[in-house]
Motif scaffolding. Structure first.
Motif, PDB file in Angstrom:
ATOM      1  N   LEU A 116       1.860  10.729  -1.474  1.00 44.93           N
ATOM      2  CA  LEU A 116       2.047   9.959  -0.242  1.00 44.93           C
ATOM      3  C   LEU A 116       1.621  10.749   0.983  1.00 44.93           C
ATOM      4  CD1 LEU A 116       5.466   8.327  -1.052  1.00 44.93           C
ATOM      5  CD2 LEU A 116       3.385   7.094  -0.460  1.00 44.93           C
ATOM      6  N   LEU A 117       1.979  12.022   1.032  1.00 47.12           N
ATOM      7  CA  LEU A 117       1.651  12.849   2.188  1.00 47.12           C
ATOM      8  C   LEU A 117       0.144  13.053   2.323  1.00 47.12           C
ATOM      9  CD1 LEU A 117       3.084  14.430   4.438  1.00 47.12           C
ATOM     10  CD2 LEU A 117       3.000  16.414   2.943  1.00 47.12           C
ATOM     11  N   VAL A 170      -0.019   4.190  -0.227  1.00 46.33           N
ATOM     12  CA  VAL A 170       1.402   3.967  -0.524  1.00 46.33           C
ATOM     13  C   VAL A 170       1.572   3.434  -1.944  1.00 46.33           C
ATOM     14  CG1 VAL A 170       3.397   2.539   0.083  1.00 46.33           C
ATOM     15  CG2 VAL A 170       2.123   3.707   1.865  1.00 46.33           C
ATOM     16  N   ALA A 171       0.694   2.560  -2.368  1.00 42.79           N
ATOM     17  CA  ALA A 171       0.793   2.020  -3.731  1.00 42.79           C
ATOM     18  C   ALA A 171       0.630   3.131  -4.768  1.00 42.79           C
ATOM     19  CB  ALA A 171      -0.259   0.933  -3.941  1.00 42.79           C
ATOM     20  N   PHE A 188       3.061   1.911  -7.475  1.00 43.57           N
ATOM     21  CA  PHE A 188       2.928   0.473  -7.231  1.00 43.57           C
ATOM     22  C   PHE A 188       4.284  -0.218  -7.107  1.00 43.57           C
ATOM     23  CE2 PHE A 188      -0.982   1.915  -9.108  1.00 43.57           C
ATOM     24  CZ  PHE A 188      -1.926   1.357  -8.259  1.00 43.57           C
ATOM     25  N   GLY A 189       5.195   0.443  -6.382  1.00 44.34           N
ATOM     26  CA  GLY A 189       6.515  -0.132  -6.128  1.00 44.34           C
ATOM     27  C   GLY A 189       6.394  -1.337  -5.212  1.00 44.34           C
ATOM     28  N   ILE A 239       5.282  -1.461  -1.090  1.00 47.88           N
ATOM     29  CA  ILE A 239       4.027  -2.120  -0.724  1.00 47.88           C
ATOM     30  C   ILE A 239       4.291  -3.255   0.265  1.00 47.88           C
ATOM     31  CG2 ILE A 239       2.098  -3.488  -1.605  1.00 47.88           C
ATOM     32  CD1 ILE A 239       2.263  -1.781  -4.161  1.00 47.88           C
ATOM     33  N   VAL A 240       5.341  -4.034   0.041  1.00 44.66           N
ATOM     34  CA  VAL A 240       5.650  -5.142   0.950  1.00 44.66           C
ATOM     35  C   VAL A 240       6.003  -4.621   2.342  1.00 44.66           C
ATOM     36  CG1 VAL A 240       7.333  -6.970   1.410  1.00 44.66           C
ATOM     37  CG2 VAL A 240       6.293  -6.785  -0.838  1.00 44.66           C
ATOM     38  N   VAL A 241       6.787  -3.568   2.420  1.00 41.22           N
ATOM     39  CA  VAL A 241       7.144  -3.002   3.724  1.00 41.22           C
ATOM     40  C   VAL A 241       5.904  -2.465   4.430  1.00 41.22           C
ATOM     41  CG1 VAL A 241       8.426  -1.139   4.854  1.00 41.22           C
ATOM     42  CG2 VAL A 241       9.525  -2.520   3.097  1.00 41.22           C
ATOM     43  N   THR A 242       5.008  -1.849   3.691  1.00 43.19           N
ATOM     44  CA  THR A 242       3.772  -1.338   4.293  1.00 43.19           C
ATOM     45  C   THR A 242       2.878  -2.489   4.741  1.00 43.19           C
ATOM     46  OG1 THR A 242       3.929   0.592   2.854  1.00 43.19           O
ATOM     47  CG2 THR A 242       1.826   0.215   3.929  1.00 43.19           C
ATOM     48  N   VAL A 243       2.816  -3.548   3.968  1.00 38.63           N
ATOM     49  CA  VAL A 243       2.039  -4.722   4.384  1.00 38.63           C
ATOM     50  C   VAL A 243       2.639  -5.335   5.649  1.00 38.63           C
ATOM     51  CG1 VAL A 243       1.400  -7.081   3.727  1.00 38.63           C
ATOM     52  CG2 VAL A 243       1.070  -5.215   2.113  1.00 38.63           C
ATOM     53  N   LEU A 244       3.958  -5.322   5.764  1.00 42.84           N
ATOM     54  CA  LEU A 244       4.598  -5.837   6.976  1.00 42.84           C
ATOM     55  C   LEU A 244       4.307  -4.959   8.197  1.00 42.84           C
ATOM     56  CD1 LEU A 244       8.049  -7.009   5.581  1.00 42.84           C
ATOM     57  CD2 LEU A 244       6.127  -8.427   6.304  1.00 42.84           C
ATOM     58  N   ALA A 245       4.014  -3.691   7.976  1.00 47.45           N
ATOM     59  CA  ALA A 245       3.652  -2.806   9.084  1.00 47.45           C
ATOM     60  C   ALA A 245       2.212  -3.015   9.545  1.00 47.45           C
ATOM     61  CB  ALA A 245       3.842  -1.349   8.672  1.00 47.45           C
TER      62      ALA A 245
END
Length: 154
Positions: A45-46, A98-99, A104-105, A109-115
């Motif tokens: 992730l980093l 992020v995925a 692939f949580g 992924i949904v929270v990142t898509v919302l960002a």
């Protein structure tokens, strides 16, 4: 580049901090194998978010530089529109990072898509600073660039 790192660092950085926290908690419980997996995910992730942020910053900055040369006398909304569109196009790189870092949580992924729309608006609002027309945001500029802009003492 700084806006790209901000765009990637908010969602990716938060998930990386969470992964490192989970790794520490698992290590404290004695689950060394699970802690190493969480540490690996945090590293992915980093590094992935940093790389995606660098790419986003270069694409947004380069696109705005090209637009500013062609549209010198244009209205203020043109760079904002271009900055927003470029940010919307390159933000999926962060979703991929992020995925990969979260195996692939779906929640991550949904929270990142919302960002995604929020970060697009951030890039659009800051586009005049990114291309150098204004210098209202001190965090976007290095100390040398700020010193050049300020008048010298008499």
């Amino acid at each position: 580049m700084r806006v790209g790192l901000l765009m990637a660092g908010v969602p990716g950085g938060l998930w990386a901090i969470f992964a490192f926290g989970v790794a520490l908690a698992l290590l404290a419980r004695g689950s060394t194998q699970a802690a190493l997996i969480a540490l690996r995910d945090g590293g992915i992730l980093l590094v992935g978010s940093s790389a995606a942020g660098a790419v986003m910053g270069v694409v947004i900055g380069g696109g705005l530089a090209l637009v500013s040369r062609r549209a010198v006398g244009s209205r203020a909304w043109v760079p904002a529109l271009v900055g927003g569109l470029l940010a919307a196009v390159v933000f999926p790189a962060e979703i991929v990072a992020v995925a990969l870092g979260t195996d692939f949580g779906p929640l991550e992924i949904v929270v990142t898509v919302l960002a995604w729309p929020v970060m697009t608006v951030v890039a659009a609002v800051r586009s005049a600073d990114i291309e150098g027309r204004t210098r209202r945001q001190a965090w976007l500029w290095t100390g040398l660039a700020r010193r050049r802009q300020q008048p010298s003492p008499p």
